[in-house]
Design a protein around this motif. Sequence first.
Motif, PDB file in Angstrom:
ATOM      1  N   SER A  59       0.843  -1.195   0.000  1.00 56.89           N
ATOM      2  CA  SER A  59       0.000   0.000   0.000  1.00 56.89           C
ATOM      3  C   SER A  59       0.884   1.253   0.000  1.00 56.89           C
ATOM      4  CB  SER A  59      -0.936   0.012   1.207  1.00 56.89           C
ATOM      5  OG  SER A  59      -0.191   0.089   2.400  1.00 56.89           O
ATOM      6  N   TRP A  62       1.384   6.932   2.549  1.00 54.53           N
ATOM      7  CA  TRP A  62       0.782   8.235   2.832  1.00 54.53           C
ATOM      8  C   TRP A  62      -0.653   8.195   2.349  1.00 54.53           C
ATOM      9  CZ3 TRP A  62       5.262   7.796  -0.190  1.00 54.53           C
ATOM     10  CH2 TRP A  62       5.018   7.608  -1.554  1.00 54.53           C
ATOM     11  N   ASN A  63      -1.416   9.180   2.764  1.00 57.56           N
ATOM     12  CA  ASN A  63      -2.816   9.258   2.360  1.00 57.56           C
ATOM     13  C   ASN A  63      -3.141  10.706   1.990  1.00 57.56           C
ATOM     14  OD1 ASN A  63      -5.506   8.825   1.878  1.00 57.56           O
ATOM     15  ND2 ASN A  63      -6.082   8.754   4.032  1.00 57.56           N
ATOM     16  N   TYR A  64      -3.041  11.007   0.699  1.00 57.98           N
ATOM     17  CA  TYR A  64      -3.363  12.330   0.186  1.00 57.98           C
ATOM     18  C   TYR A  64      -4.425  12.161  -0.902  1.00 57.98           C
ATOM     19  CZ  TYR A  64       0.865  13.728   2.632  1.00 57.98           C
ATOM     20  OH  TYR A  64       1.808  13.949   3.596  1.00 57.98           O
ATOM     21  N   PRO A  65      -5.705  12.256  -0.516  1.00 59.12           N
ATOM     22  CA  PRO A  65      -6.798  12.019  -1.475  1.00 59.12           C
ATOM     23  C   PRO A  65      -6.723  12.878  -2.733  1.00 59.12           C
ATOM     24  CG  PRO A  65      -7.656  12.122   0.756  1.00 59.12           C
ATOM     25  CD  PRO A  65      -6.207  12.525   0.823  1.00 59.12           C
ATOM     26  N   LYS A  66      -6.288  14.131  -2.588  1.00 61.28           N
ATOM     27  CA  LYS A  66      -6.219  15.011  -3.762  1.00 61.28           C
ATOM     28  C   LYS A  66      -5.165  14.511  -4.753  1.00 61.28           C
ATOM     29  CE  LYS A  66      -6.388  19.852  -4.977  1.00 61.28           C
ATOM     30  NZ  LYS A  66      -6.383  21.232  -4.529  1.00 61.28           N
ATOM     31  N   GLU A  67      -4.047  13.981  -4.248  1.00 61.78           N
ATOM     32  CA  GLU A  67      -3.002  13.435  -5.126  1.00 61.78           C
ATOM     33  C   GLU A  67      -3.514  12.179  -5.815  1.00 61.78           C
ATOM     34  OE1 GLU A  67       0.044  11.607  -7.072  1.00 61.78           O
ATOM     35  OE2 GLU A  67      -0.869  10.594  -5.364  1.00 61.78           O
ATOM     36  N   TYR A  68      -4.220  11.316  -5.082  1.00 60.73           N
ATOM     37  CA  TYR A  68      -4.789  10.111  -5.681  1.00 60.73           C
ATOM     38  C   TYR A  68      -5.831  10.482  -6.744  1.00 60.73           C
ATOM     39  CZ  TYR A  68      -7.043   5.633  -6.343  1.00 60.73           C
ATOM     40  OH  TYR A  68      -7.559   4.495  -6.911  1.00 60.73           O
ATOM     41  N   GLN A  69      -6.612  11.525  -6.486  1.00 61.36           N
ATOM     42  CA  GLN A  69      -7.596  11.981  -7.474  1.00 61.36           C
ATOM     43  C   GLN A  69      -6.906  12.462  -8.747  1.00 61.36           C
ATOM     44  OE1 GLN A  69     -10.996  11.601  -7.091  1.00 61.36           O
ATOM     45  NE2 GLN A  69     -10.911  12.012  -9.284  1.00 61.36           N
ATOM     46  N   CYS A  72      -6.052   9.411 -10.728  1.00 64.30           N
ATOM     47  CA  CYS A  72      -7.251   8.860 -11.384  1.00 64.30           C
ATOM     48  C   CYS A  72      -7.699   9.716 -12.567  1.00 64.30           C
ATOM     49  CB  CYS A  72      -8.389   8.725 -10.369  1.00 64.30           C
ATOM     50  SG  CYS A  72      -8.087   7.491  -9.107  1.00 64.30           S
ATOM     51  N   PHE A  91      -5.620  -0.340  -6.410  1.00 59.14           N
ATOM     52  CA  PHE A  91      -5.633   1.052  -6.869  1.00 59.14           C
ATOM     53  C   PHE A  91      -5.788   1.097  -8.387  1.00 59.14           C
ATOM     54  CE2 PHE A  91      -2.867   1.326  -3.020  1.00 59.14           C
ATOM     55  CZ  PHE A  91      -3.706   2.118  -2.258  1.00 59.14           C
TER      56      PHE A  91
END
Length: 190
Positions: A59, A62-69, A72, A91
Amino acid sequence: MKRYTFKYYIQKEKIENTLILFYMSISQTNLFTNTIVYPWLKAISAVADGNNVIGNKGSLPWNYPKEYQFFCDTTKGHQLVYGKKTYQSGFIPEHSKLYVLSSQLNPTDDAIIIKNINEIEKPPENETLWVCGGQNVYSAFLPFCSELYISHIHGHFDGDTFFPEFKNLFHKKKVIYDCPEYTTVIYEHN
């Protein structure tokens, strides 16, 4: 003696011509036989600035939702290449085709399992083939990528998967996002 030498050269020339024809037929069917930079091939990753970590135990560390968005949105509707562990991590954004590079996975309904990079086909016009990790997949494809989209995650993170050295092949093209947690940069192949 001269006859033998002449005959030997004729046979040698036939063998060399056959090998040349064989090599030409291979190079026409395999995209990744020669080191050619393909404009439709790009890589995308989030990489820890401190130590090039890209993963830890399957996995993201880190957890940065904006970076993951961003990941995508950038890869949506395009073709993707994943390694086995990245594929199994889940992912997977919307895509037109998904290749998984693995010698161990069985065929699936949602992905094309390939054993080497030469099984990949050139994507249709207006589509990009995005290399999405992991470590071995990046290492195999980076010499052929025209661009890298790297989100440099600020800090040092524990991990067991690392992004390969790329700065000898690429130069910074532009910064597209900068915030306290990370900076996203597009790099272009030299």
